[in-house]
Write an enzyme that holds these catalytic residues in place. Structure first.
Site, PDB file in Angstrom:
ATOM      1  N   HIS A  34      62.891 112.240  41.668  1.00  0.00           N
ATOM      2  CA  HIS A  34      63.514 113.356  40.940  1.00  0.00           C
ATOM      3  C   HIS A  34      64.654 113.895  41.812  1.00  0.00           C
ATOM      4  CE1 HIS A  34      61.227 115.740  43.776  1.00  0.00           C
ATOM      5  NE2 HIS A  34      60.124 115.115  43.370  1.00  0.00           N
ATOM      6  N   GLY A  36      64.844 116.302  43.759  1.00  0.00           N
ATOM      7  CA  GLY A  36      64.452 116.649  45.128  1.00  0.00           C
ATOM      8  C   GLY A  36      64.654 115.448  46.045  1.00  0.00           C
ATOM      9  N   HIS A  37      64.239 114.273  45.565  1.00  0.00           N
ATOM     10  CA  HIS A  37      64.449 113.052  46.358  1.00  0.00           C
ATOM     11  C   HIS A  37      65.945 112.757  46.496  1.00  0.00           C
ATOM     12  CE1 HIS A  37      60.293 112.144  44.748  1.00  0.00           C
ATOM     13  NE2 HIS A  37      60.127 111.931  46.026  1.00  0.00           N
ATOM     14  N   GLY A 149      61.520 116.168  53.033  1.00  0.00           N
ATOM     15  CA  GLY A 149      61.768 117.420  52.319  1.00  0.00           C
ATOM     16  C   GLY A 149      60.996 118.586  52.925  1.00  0.00           C
TER      17      GLY A 149
END
Ligand code: PAF
Length: 292
Positions: A34, A36-37, A149
């Site tokens: 997504h 975030g990645h 992250g």
């Protein structure tokens, strides 16, 4: 973009890049990618010549086999996303490449309590599995920079400890949490939430922000119990923990002002999905692991 499944092929390719003086950034993932990645990929592409992303659902970090089976596997979709996001190499190995029978990949590092609180309390053995796979992947890729992250605060803290412990040349770079427009932290698990729960789940970030706003007004225990009560009152939520901890040791602190690096971390169950999130309450100015 090349997709590679064997260690030998990957190492030959990476060696050819490194022999030509190119720097390599590496983002390990378990797929179901997504935005975030994508922030990890973009940070790597900005700071390195070559970006490698691994997609490997690591069996050794799951406590329950049902969780491992349920983990979303979306390789085709992931590859398309990565292609559009400046990734040069996708490493999508079979389990036997990561854990060959004739290689002992087990790690016996004492994490000095970093793995015992918060996630560690509820997911025994999880971090041993994460450290094992990240060490193995770093050994294979030998990156200059490793991208992880901030959402998994305890995870990146343990990996930093592991890199220091093995005296690794690889530098950890931590990418800030990417959130949905309502504040819910992006996660591969969010796709298992109903639309209405996705909306309700914004409460987690609201509580974290409340705690940050009040970090010097109340002591940590009061803030934690306020947060737990507010989360427990939210329809469909079952909060597991809300902890205010020192950012270096991950041990609970009594007052935020006593730690130069402090964080609030939480885990909440919603519709059978475990959501984790955190907010950094204080950060030393000299800290250089965070990508701006
Ligand atoms: O955060 C994850 O997705 C995983 O724990 C990681 C770091 C890829 C190791 O399997």
């Amino acid at each position: 973009m090349k997709t590679i499944t064997t260690v030998l092929e990957l190492q030959n390719l990476i060696r050819s890049y490194m022999d030509n003086g190119r720097t390599v950034g590496f983002a390990p993932t378990m797929g179901a990618l997504h935005n975030g990645h994508m922030a990890l990929m973009n940070a790597s592409a900005a700071e390195n010549d070559i970006t490698v992303c691994s997609i490997f659902v690591n069996p050794t970090q799951f406590n329950e086999s049902s969780d491992l089976e349920k983990y979303p596997r979306t390789l085709d979709k992931d590859q398309k996303l990565l292609k559009n996001n400046k990734v040069d190499i996708v490493f999508a190995p079979h389990t036997t490449e990561v854990y060959p029978e004739d290689l002992d990949t087990t790690l016996s590092i004492d994490f000095n309590g970093l793995d015992s609180e918060m996630e560690g309390e509820f997911r025994p053995g999880h971090f041993a599995g994460v450290a094992q796979v990240v060490k193995r992947l770093v050994d294979i890729v030998t990156p200059d920079n490793l991208y992880m992250g901030q959402k998994d605060f305890q995870q990146f803290s343990i990996i930093q400890y592991m890199l220091n412990h093995i005296d690794s040349k690889t530098k950890l770079r931590v990418v800030p949490i990417i959130r949905e427009s309502n504040g819910l932290a992006m996660s591969s698990r969010n796709m298992r939430l109903s639309a209405s729960m996705k909306e309700t789940a914004k409460e987690i970030y609201k509580v974290l922000k409340y705690v940050k706003r009040n970090k010097y007004r109340e002591n940590a225990r009061n803030l934690e119990s306020y947060a737990m009560q507010r989360l427990a009152k939210t329809d469909g939520f079952k909060p597991e923990y809300f902890t205010i901890a020192d950012g270096y040791t991950l041990q609970k602190i009594d007052r935020v002002k006593d730690s130069e690096y402090a964080v609030a971390c939480t885990a909440v169950w919603a519709e059978g999905v475990r959501l984790i999130d955190n907010i950094i309450l204080r950060k030393p100015r000299k800290m250089d692991i965070f990508v701006k």
